[in-house]
Scaffold this motif. Structure first.
Motif, PDB file in Angstrom:
ATOM      1  N   LEU A 224      48.945  43.644  37.515  1.00 15.99           N
ATOM      2  CA  LEU A 224      47.554  43.258  37.787  1.00 15.99           C
ATOM      3  C   LEU A 224      46.673  44.481  37.964  1.00 15.99           C
ATOM      4  O   LEU A 224      45.515  44.501  37.530  1.00 15.99           O
ATOM      5  CB  LEU A 224      47.498  42.372  39.037  1.00 15.99           C
ATOM      6  N   ARG A 225      47.216  45.509  38.606  1.00  9.98           N
ATOM      7  CA  ARG A 225      46.438  46.737  38.802  1.00  9.98           C
ATOM      8  C   ARG A 225      46.101  47.404  37.477  1.00  9.98           C
ATOM      9  O   ARG A 225      44.977  47.869  37.270  1.00  9.98           O
ATOM     10  CB  ARG A 225      47.229  47.712  39.684  1.00  9.98           C
ATOM     11  N   GLU A 226      47.067  47.442  36.566  1.00  8.75           N
ATOM     12  CA  GLU A 226      46.805  48.079  35.282  1.00  8.75           C
ATOM     13  C   GLU A 226      45.817  47.268  34.443  1.00  8.75           C
ATOM     14  O   GLU A 226      44.996  47.840  33.726  1.00  8.75           O
ATOM     15  CB  GLU A 226      48.112  48.283  34.524  1.00  8.75           C
ATOM     16  N   ARG A 227      45.896  45.958  34.533  1.00  5.68           N
ATOM     17  CA  ARG A 227      44.907  45.140  33.822  1.00  5.68           C
ATOM     18  C   ARG A 227      43.510  45.403  34.367  1.00  5.68           C
ATOM     19  O   ARG A 227      42.543  45.504  33.610  1.00  5.68           O
ATOM     20  CB  ARG A 227      45.258  43.660  33.961  1.00  5.68           C
ATOM     21  N   ARG A 228      43.408  45.504  35.695  1.00  2.00           N
ATOM     22  CA  ARG A 228      42.113  45.799  36.313  1.00  2.00           C
ATOM     23  C   ARG A 228      41.605  47.168  35.881  1.00  2.00           C
ATOM     24  O   ARG A 228      40.417  47.340  35.583  1.00  2.00           O
ATOM     25  CB  ARG A 228      42.253  45.746  37.834  1.00  2.00           C
ATOM     26  N   ALA A 229      42.502  48.145  35.810  1.00  2.00           N
ATOM     27  CA  ALA A 229      42.107  49.486  35.375  1.00  2.00           C
ATOM     28  C   ALA A 229      41.615  49.477  33.936  1.00  2.00           C
ATOM     29  O   ALA A 229      40.644  50.163  33.591  1.00  2.00           O
ATOM     30  CB  ALA A 229      43.285  50.454  35.525  1.00  2.00           C
ATOM     31  N   GLU A 230      42.276  48.710  33.079  1.00  2.00           N
ATOM     32  CA  GLU A 230      41.830  48.622  31.686  1.00  2.00           C
ATOM     33  C   GLU A 230      40.468  47.955  31.583  1.00  2.00           C
ATOM     34  O   GLU A 230      39.627  48.352  30.771  1.00  2.00           O
ATOM     35  CB  GLU A 230      42.870  47.856  30.869  1.00  2.00           C
ATOM     36  N   GLU A 231      40.231  46.933  32.422  1.00  2.00           N
ATOM     37  CA  GLU A 231      38.921  46.282  32.423  1.00  2.00           C
ATOM     38  C   GLU A 231      37.832  47.244  32.872  1.00  2.00           C
ATOM     39  O   GLU A 231      36.747  47.302  32.275  1.00  2.00           O
ATOM     40  CB  GLU A 231      38.947  45.064  33.348  1.00  2.00           C
ATOM     41  N   LEU A 232      38.108  48.031  33.918  1.00  2.00           N
ATOM     42  CA  LEU A 232      37.134  49.007  34.395  1.00  2.00           C
ATOM     43  C   LEU A 232      36.868  50.076  33.346  1.00  2.00           C
ATOM     44  O   LEU A 232      35.728  50.512  33.158  1.00  2.00           O
ATOM     45  CB  LEU A 232      37.624  49.647  35.685  1.00  2.00           C
ATOM     46  N   SER A 233      37.929  50.485  32.655  1.00  2.00           N
ATOM     47  CA  SER A 233      37.761  51.476  31.600  1.00  2.00           C
ATOM     48  C   SER A 233      36.875  50.934  30.481  1.00  2.00           C
ATOM     49  O   SER A 233      36.014  51.641  29.948  1.00  2.00           O
ATOM     50  CB  SER A 233      39.125  51.878  31.044  1.00  2.00           C
ATOM     51  N   GLN A 234      37.064  49.650  30.146  1.00  2.00           N
ATOM     52  CA  GLN A 234      36.244  49.037  29.114  1.00  2.00           C
ATOM     53  C   GLN A 234      34.795  48.907  29.563  1.00  2.00           C
ATOM     54  O   GLN A 234      33.859  49.140  28.776  1.00  2.00           O
ATOM     55  CB  GLN A 234      36.807  47.656  28.762  1.00  2.00           C
TER      56      GLN A 234
END
Length: 373
Positions: A110-120
Protein backbone atom coordinates in the motif's frame (compact mmCIF):
# COMPACT_ATOMS: atom_id res chain seq x y z
CA UNK A 1 12.48 0.83 -9.22
CA UNK A 2 10.05 3.70 -9.61
CA UNK A 3 10.77 7.25 -8.60
CA UNK A 4 8.28 6.98 -5.77
CA UNK A 5 10.33 4.19 -4.16
CA UNK A 6 13.42 6.37 -4.04
CA UNK A 7 11.75 8.97 -1.83
CA UNK A 8 10.91 6.40 0.85
CA UNK A 9 14.37 5.88 2.22
CA UNK A 10 18.10 5.64 1.55
CA UNK A 11 19.57 5.00 -1.91
CA UNK A 12 19.30 1.51 -3.42
CA UNK A 13 22.83 0.39 -2.47
CA UNK A 14 22.42 1.56 1.12
CA UNK A 15 19.07 -0.21 1.40
CA UNK A 16 20.59 -3.47 0.19
CA UNK A 17 23.40 -3.16 2.73
CA UNK A 18 20.91 -2.49 5.53
CA UNK A 19 19.22 -5.86 4.89
CA UNK A 20 22.18 -7.39 6.74
CA UNK A 21 20.92 -5.80 9.99
CA UNK A 22 17.68 -7.83 10.39
CA UNK A 23 19.40 -10.95 9.06
CA UNK A 24 22.19 -10.60 11.63
CA UNK A 25 19.59 -9.98 14.33
CA UNK A 26 17.78 -13.21 13.44
CA UNK A 27 21.04 -15.17 13.55
CA UNK A 28 22.11 -13.71 16.90
CA UNK A 29 18.72 -14.22 18.57
CA UNK A 30 18.48 -17.78 17.24
CA UNK A 31 21.94 -18.80 18.47
CA UNK A 32 21.47 -17.20 21.90
CA UNK A 33 17.99 -18.70 22.31
CA UNK A 34 19.19 -22.22 21.48
CA UNK A 35 22.07 -21.94 23.96
CA UNK A 36 20.00 -20.27 26.69
CA UNK A 37 18.62 -22.19 29.73
CA UNK A 38 15.23 -23.90 29.19
CA UNK A 39 13.31 -21.27 31.15
CA UNK A 40 14.65 -18.39 28.97
CA UNK A 41 12.81 -17.75 25.68
CA UNK A 42 14.17 -15.09 23.29
CA UNK A 43 12.10 -16.12 20.27
CA UNK A 44 9.65 -13.18 20.58
CA UNK A 45 12.57 -10.84 19.82
CA UNK A 46 12.64 -12.21 16.26
CA UNK A 47 9.64 -10.03 15.40
CA UNK A 48 11.94 -7.00 15.50
CA UNK A 49 13.64 -8.14 12.27
CA UNK A 50 10.62 -7.87 9.92
CA UNK A 51 9.36 -4.86 11.92
CA UNK A 52 12.39 -2.69 11.04
CA UNK A 53 12.77 -3.91 7.45
CA UNK A 54 10.07 -1.58 5.96
CA UNK A 55 12.33 1.35 6.89
CA UNK A 56 14.60 0.47 3.98
CA UNK A 57 12.99 -2.42 2.10
CA UNK A 58 10.02 -3.15 -0.12
CA UNK A 59 7.41 -5.90 0.06
CA UNK A 60 9.71 -8.63 -1.26
CA UNK A 61 12.48 -7.82 1.19
CA UNK A 62 10.04 -7.65 4.09
CA UNK A 63 8.49 -10.97 3.05
CA UNK A 64 11.90 -12.68 2.83
CA UNK A 65 13.00 -11.40 6.24
CA UNK A 66 9.67 -12.44 7.78
CA UNK A 67 10.01 -15.91 6.21
CA UNK A 68 13.55 -16.18 7.57
CA UNK A 69 12.28 -15.23 11.03
CA UNK A 70 9.59 -17.95 10.83
CA UNK A 71 12.18 -20.52 9.75
CA UNK A 72 14.46 -19.44 12.59
CA UNK A 73 11.63 -19.70 15.15
CA UNK A 74 10.72 -23.18 13.85
CA UNK A 75 14.35 -24.27 14.05
CA UNK A 76 14.63 -22.97 17.62
CA UNK A 77 11.50 -24.90 18.63
CA UNK A 78 12.76 -28.13 17.08
CA UNK A 79 16.19 -27.84 18.68
CA UNK A 80 14.86 -26.88 22.12
CA UNK A 81 12.02 -29.45 22.17
CA UNK A 82 13.28 -32.39 20.12
CA UNK A 83 10.85 -34.81 21.76
CA UNK A 84 7.65 -32.81 21.13
CA UNK A 85 9.07 -31.07 18.00
CA UNK A 86 7.21 -27.81 18.75
CA UNK A 87 5.66 -26.71 22.01
CA UNK A 88 2.46 -24.67 22.15
CA UNK A 89 4.58 -21.63 23.04
CA UNK A 90 6.69 -21.95 19.90
CA UNK A 91 3.64 -22.57 17.75
CA UNK A 92 2.06 -19.37 19.07
CA UNK A 93 5.26 -17.43 18.31
CA UNK A 94 5.35 -18.80 14.78
CA UNK A 95 1.74 -17.79 14.18
CA UNK A 96 2.49 -14.32 15.56
CA UNK A 97 5.45 -13.96 13.20
CA UNK A 98 3.30 -15.04 10.25
CA UNK A 99 0.60 -12.48 11.12
CA UNK A 100 3.14 -9.68 11.62
CA UNK A 101 5.00 -10.57 8.44
CA UNK A 102 1.86 -10.67 6.28
CA UNK A 103 0.66 -7.37 7.77
CA UNK A 104 3.98 -5.67 7.05
CA UNK A 105 4.02 -6.94 3.46
CA UNK A 106 0.50 -5.56 2.91
CA UNK A 107 1.60 -2.27 4.45
CA UNK A 108 4.60 -2.03 2.12
CA UNK A 109 2.46 -2.77 -0.94
CA UNK A 110 0.00 0.00 0.00
CA UNK A 111 2.86 2.36 0.77
CA UNK A 112 4.46 1.82 -2.62
CA UNK A 113 1.16 2.35 -4.41
CA UNK A 114 0.73 5.61 -2.50
CA UNK A 115 4.26 6.65 -3.44
CA UNK A 116 3.58 5.95 -7.11
CA UNK A 117 0.39 8.01 -6.94
CA UNK A 118 2.26 10.92 -5.36
CA UNK A 119 4.97 10.64 -7.99
CA UNK A 120 2.32 10.79 -10.71
CA UNK A 121 0.67 13.81 -9.08
CA UNK A 122 3.99 15.62 -8.97
CA UNK A 123 4.69 14.76 -12.60
CA UNK A 124 1.29 16.02 -13.74
CA UNK A 125 1.55 19.22 -11.70
CA UNK A 126 5.07 19.92 -12.95
CA UNK A 127 3.90 19.38 -16.52
CA UNK A 128 0.95 21.72 -15.93
CA UNK A 129 3.26 24.32 -14.48
CA UNK A 130 5.59 24.14 -17.47
CA UNK A 131 2.60 24.65 -19.77
CA UNK A 132 0.77 27.34 -17.77
CA UNK A 133 3.77 29.01 -16.13
CA UNK A 134 6.97 28.31 -18.04
CA UNK A 135 10.03 30.07 -16.60
CA UNK A 136 10.71 33.45 -18.15
CA UNK A 137 13.42 33.40 -20.82
CA UNK A 138 16.77 34.70 -19.65
CA UNK A 139 16.65 37.43 -22.29
CA UNK A 140 13.65 39.63 -23.12
CA UNK A 141 15.06 41.79 -25.86
CA UNK A 142 17.77 43.85 -24.16
CA UNK A 143 16.53 42.91 -20.68
CA UNK A 144 17.85 40.12 -18.47
CA UNK A 145 15.16 38.15 -16.63
CA UNK A 146 14.76 35.39 -14.07
CA UNK A 147 11.81 33.99 -12.14
CA UNK A 148 10.87 31.38 -9.57
CA UNK A 149 7.62 29.92 -8.32
CA UNK A 150 7.09 28.33 -4.91
CA UNK A 151 3.72 26.64 -4.38
CA UNK A 152 2.17 26.22 -0.95
CA UNK A 153 0.70 22.85 -1.99
CA UNK A 154 3.55 20.44 -1.27
CA UNK A 155 2.18 17.76 -3.60
CA UNK A 156 0.89 20.08 -6.33
CA UNK A 157 3.82 22.45 -6.97
CA UNK A 158 1.52 24.87 -8.71
CA UNK A 159 -1.12 27.24 -7.46
CA UNK A 160 -2.85 30.54 -8.10
CA UNK A 161 0.09 32.90 -8.58
CA UNK A 162 0.86 33.81 -12.17
CA UNK A 163 3.26 35.68 -14.42
CA UNK A 164 4.00 36.04 -18.11
CA UNK A 165 6.00 38.16 -20.55
CA UNK A 166 5.21 39.08 -24.15
CA UNK A 167 7.52 40.83 -26.57
CA UNK A 168 6.15 43.70 -28.67
CA UNK A 169 7.67 45.71 -31.49
CA UNK A 170 8.91 48.34 -29.03
CA UNK A 171 9.47 46.54 -25.74
CA UNK A 172 8.31 43.89 -23.30
CA UNK A 173 5.00 43.59 -21.51
CA UNK A 174 4.88 41.76 -18.19
CA UNK A 175 2.11 40.64 -15.87
CA UNK A 176 2.34 39.26 -12.35
CA UNK A 177 -0.78 38.35 -10.42
CA UNK A 178 -2.39 36.36 -7.66
CA UNK A 179 -5.72 34.53 -7.85
CA UNK A 180 -7.83 34.51 -4.70
CA UNK A 181 -7.14 31.16 -3.07
CA UNK A 182 -4.25 28.75 -3.58
CA UNK A 183 -3.42 25.30 -4.85
CA UNK A 184 -4.87 23.48 -7.84
CA UNK A 185 -8.29 25.12 -7.39
CA UNK A 186 -6.84 28.43 -8.59
CA UNK A 187 -4.96 27.08 -11.61
CA UNK A 188 -7.94 27.42 -13.97
CA UNK A 189 -8.44 31.10 -13.13
CA UNK A 190 -4.73 31.78 -13.55
CA UNK A 191 -4.72 30.04 -16.94
CA UNK A 192 -7.72 32.13 -18.00
CA UNK A 193 -5.94 35.42 -17.32
CA UNK A 194 -2.64 34.28 -18.79
CA UNK A 195 -4.33 33.16 -21.99
CA UNK A 196 -6.05 36.53 -22.36
CA UNK A 197 -2.80 38.38 -21.70
CA UNK A 198 -0.70 36.37 -24.13
CA UNK A 199 -3.35 36.66 -26.81
CA UNK A 200 -3.74 40.43 -26.57
CA UNK A 201 -0.56 41.95 -25.10
CA UNK A 202 1.22 42.24 -28.44
CA UNK A 203 -1.84 43.77 -30.16
CA UNK A 204 -2.95 46.47 -27.73
CA UNK A 205 -1.42 49.88 -28.38
CA UNK A 206 -2.30 51.32 -24.97
CA UNK A 207 -1.64 49.66 -21.62
CA UNK A 208 -4.93 50.90 -20.20
CA UNK A 209 -6.85 49.29 -23.07
CA UNK A 210 -5.00 46.01 -22.47
CA UNK A 211 -5.92 45.95 -18.79
CA UNK A 212 -9.53 46.82 -19.61
CA UNK A 213 -9.59 43.85 -21.99
CA UNK A 214 -8.14 41.62 -19.28
CA UNK A 215 -10.82 42.85 -16.87
CA UNK A 216 -13.59 41.94 -19.29
CA UNK A 217 -12.02 38.54 -19.99
CA UNK A 218 -11.76 37.75 -16.29
CA UNK A 219 -15.32 38.87 -15.56
CA UNK A 220 -16.76 36.69 -18.32
CA UNK A 221 -14.50 33.79 -17.46
CA UNK A 222 -15.39 33.88 -13.77
CA UNK A 223 -19.13 34.04 -14.38
CA UNK A 224 -20.98 31.07 -12.91
CA UNK A 225 -22.16 28.68 -15.67
CA UNK A 226 -25.82 29.23 -16.46
CA UNK A 227 -25.98 32.37 -14.30
CA UNK A 228 -25.74 35.36 -16.64
CA UNK A 229 -24.69 38.43 -14.71
CA UNK A 230 -23.68 36.43 -11.62
CA UNK A 231 -19.97 36.14 -10.97
CA UNK A 232 -18.02 33.61 -8.97
CA UNK A 233 -16.54 34.82 -5.70
CA UNK A 234 -13.09 35.14 -7.23
CA UNK A 235 -10.83 38.02 -8.14
CA UNK A 236 -7.25 38.42 -9.31
CA UNK A 237 -4.78 41.06 -8.19
CA UNK A 238 -2.30 41.98 -10.91
CA UNK A 239 0.36 44.42 -12.02
CA UNK A 240 0.88 44.95 -15.74
CA UNK A 241 3.99 46.71 -17.06
CA UNK A 242 5.25 47.93 -20.40
CA UNK A 243 9.07 48.18 -20.46
CA UNK A 244 10.52 49.87 -23.57
CA UNK A 245 13.63 48.47 -25.21
CA UNK A 246 15.24 51.88 -25.45
CA UNK A 247 15.18 54.97 -23.31
CA UNK A 248 11.95 55.98 -21.67
CA UNK A 249 9.95 55.25 -18.54
CA UNK A 250 8.22 52.02 -17.64
CA UNK A 251 4.42 52.22 -17.84
CA UNK A 252 2.43 50.41 -15.19
CA UNK A 253 -1.17 49.64 -14.22
CA UNK A 254 -1.69 48.27 -10.74
CA UNK A 255 -4.84 46.29 -9.94
CA UNK A 256 -4.65 45.84 -6.19
CA UNK A 257 -1.32 44.02 -6.35
CA UNK A 258 1.78 44.53 -4.13
CA UNK A 259 3.95 47.30 -5.64
CA UNK A 260 7.17 46.51 -7.51
CA UNK A 261 10.56 47.25 -6.00
CA UNK A 262 13.34 49.05 -7.86
CA UNK A 263 16.81 48.13 -6.64
CA UNK A 264 19.39 50.77 -7.58
CA UNK A 265 22.94 50.54 -6.21
CA UNK A 266 21.72 48.26 -3.44
CA UNK A 267 18.96 50.67 -2.35
CA UNK A 268 15.39 49.40 -2.85
CA UNK A 269 12.58 51.81 -3.66
CA UNK A 270 8.91 50.88 -3.59
CA UNK A 271 7.09 51.87 -6.79
CA UNK A 272 3.69 52.72 -5.35
CA UNK A 273 0.76 53.36 -7.68
CA UNK A 274 -0.92 56.74 -7.09
CA UNK A 275 -4.18 55.57 -8.64
CA UNK A 276 -4.45 51.79 -8.22
CA UNK A 277 -7.34 50.01 -9.90
CA UNK A 278 -9.40 47.32 -8.13
CA UNK A 279 -8.45 43.67 -8.62
CA UNK A 280 -9.51 42.11 -11.89
CA UNK A 281 -12.99 40.65 -11.69
CA UNK A 282 -14.44 43.35 -9.42
CA UNK A 283 -15.31 45.99 -12.01
CA UNK A 284 -19.04 45.57 -11.35
CA UNK A 285 -18.47 46.68 -7.74
CA UNK A 286 -16.38 49.80 -8.25
CA UNK A 287 -14.87 52.24 -10.75
CA UNK A 288 -13.17 50.12 -13.46
CA UNK A 289 -10.91 52.94 -14.75
CA UNK A 290 -7.25 51.96 -15.18
CA UNK A 291 -4.71 54.73 -14.73
CA UNK A 292 -1.40 54.26 -16.51
CA UNK A 293 1.51 55.39 -14.34
CA UNK A 294 5.21 55.54 -15.09
CA UNK A 295 8.61 55.37 -13.40
CA UNK A 296 12.26 55.44 -14.48
CA UNK A 297 14.13 52.20 -15.07
CA UNK A 298 17.76 53.05 -15.71
CA UNK A 299 20.66 50.86 -16.93
CA UNK A 300 21.99 48.81 -14.03
CA UNK A 301 18.66 48.83 -12.14
CA UNK A 302 16.97 45.66 -10.98
CA UNK A 303 13.17 45.58 -11.05
CA UNK A 304 11.51 43.10 -8.70
CA UNK A 305 7.93 41.85 -9.12
CA UNK A 306 6.41 39.50 -6.56
CA UNK A 307 3.21 38.24 -4.97
CA UNK A 308 1.99 38.58 -1.40
CA UNK A 309 3.20 35.06 -0.65
CA UNK A 310 6.61 36.71 -0.33
CA UNK A 311 5.78 39.67 1.91
CA UNK A 312 3.28 37.70 4.03
CA UNK A 313 5.60 34.77 4.66
CA UNK A 314 5.96 34.34 8.43
CA UNK A 315 8.72 32.94 10.58
CA UNK A 316 8.19 30.76 13.66
CA UNK A 317 7.42 33.86 15.77
CA UNK A 318 4.79 35.08 13.28
CA UNK A 319 6.88 37.96 11.88
CA UNK A 320 6.40 38.81 8.19
CA UNK A 321 9.32 38.59 5.79
CA UNK A 322 10.85 42.11 5.65
CA UNK A 323 11.50 42.18 1.90
CA UNK A 324 12.85 45.73 1.58
CA UNK A 325 15.04 45.38 4.63
CA UNK A 326 16.50 42.01 3.62
CA UNK A 327 17.55 42.98 0.10
CA UNK A 328 19.07 46.34 1.06
CA UNK A 329 22.73 46.34 0.10
CA UNK A 330 22.49 43.42 -2.31
CA UNK A 331 24.72 44.48 -5.20
CA UNK A 332 26.78 42.79 -7.86
CA UNK A 333 24.25 40.04 -8.59
CA UNK A 334 22.84 39.09 -11.96
CA UNK A 335 19.16 38.12 -12.04
CA UNK A 336 19.76 34.38 -11.57
CA UNK A 337 22.21 34.83 -8.69
CA UNK A 338 19.93 37.38 -7.03
CA UNK A 339 16.90 35.10 -7.09
CA UNK A 340 18.96 32.13 -5.93
CA UNK A 341 20.09 34.07 -2.85
CA UNK A 342 16.61 35.48 -2.33
CA UNK A 343 14.95 32.07 -2.49
CA UNK A 344 17.31 30.61 0.09
CA UNK A 345 16.80 33.62 2.36
CA UNK A 346 13.00 33.42 2.11
CA UNK A 347 12.88 29.68 2.85
CA UNK A 348 15.28 30.15 5.74
CA UNK A 349 12.95 32.80 7.17
CA UNK A 350 9.87 30.53 7.08
CA UNK A 351 11.68 27.38 8.12
CA UNK A 352 11.44 25.73 4.71
CA UNK A 353 7.66 25.71 4.16
CA UNK A 354 5.39 28.49 2.86
CA UNK A 355 1.77 29.04 3.82
CA UNK A 356 0.91 30.66 0.48
CA UNK A 357 2.14 30.49 -3.11
CA UNK A 358 4.99 32.86 -3.88
CA UNK A 359 6.42 34.32 -7.09
CA UNK A 360 9.46 36.53 -7.56
CA UNK A 361 10.60 38.00 -10.89
CA UNK A 362 13.82 39.94 -11.41
CA UNK A 363 14.26 42.14 -14.49
CA UNK A 364 17.56 43.90 -15.16
CA UNK A 365 18.34 46.58 -17.68
CA UNK A 366 22.02 46.04 -18.48
CA UNK A 367 24.39 48.94 -17.92
CA UNK A 368 25.30 48.92 -21.62
CA UNK A 369 22.51 48.11 -24.12
CA UNK A 370 23.48 45.92 -27.09
CA UNK A 371 24.54 47.96 -30.06
CA UNK A 372 25.15 51.11 -28.05
CA UNK A 373 28.28 52.68 -26.74
Amino acid sequence: MSQGHDVLGPPVRARRALVAVPVAWIVVVSVVDVLAPPHVHLGPLLVAAPAITPLFGGPRTVGLVAALAVIAQTTIGVLRDPDDLLSANHEAQIVALLVVGISLVVFCVLRERRAEELSQVRYVSETAQRVVLPPLPKRLGPLHAASFYLAAEAEARIGGDLYAAVRTTSGTRLIVGDVRGKGMTAVGDAALLLGAFRGAAHRQADLGELVAYLERSVCWGLMEPGEAGRYAETFITATVLDIPDGDGPVHMVSCGHPPPLLLRDGRPTTVDAKHPAPPLGLSELTDPSHHVESFDFEPGDLLLLYTDGVTEARDAAGAFYPLTERITGWTGYDTDAFLDRFRRDLLRHVGGELDDDAVMIAIERPAALPGRA
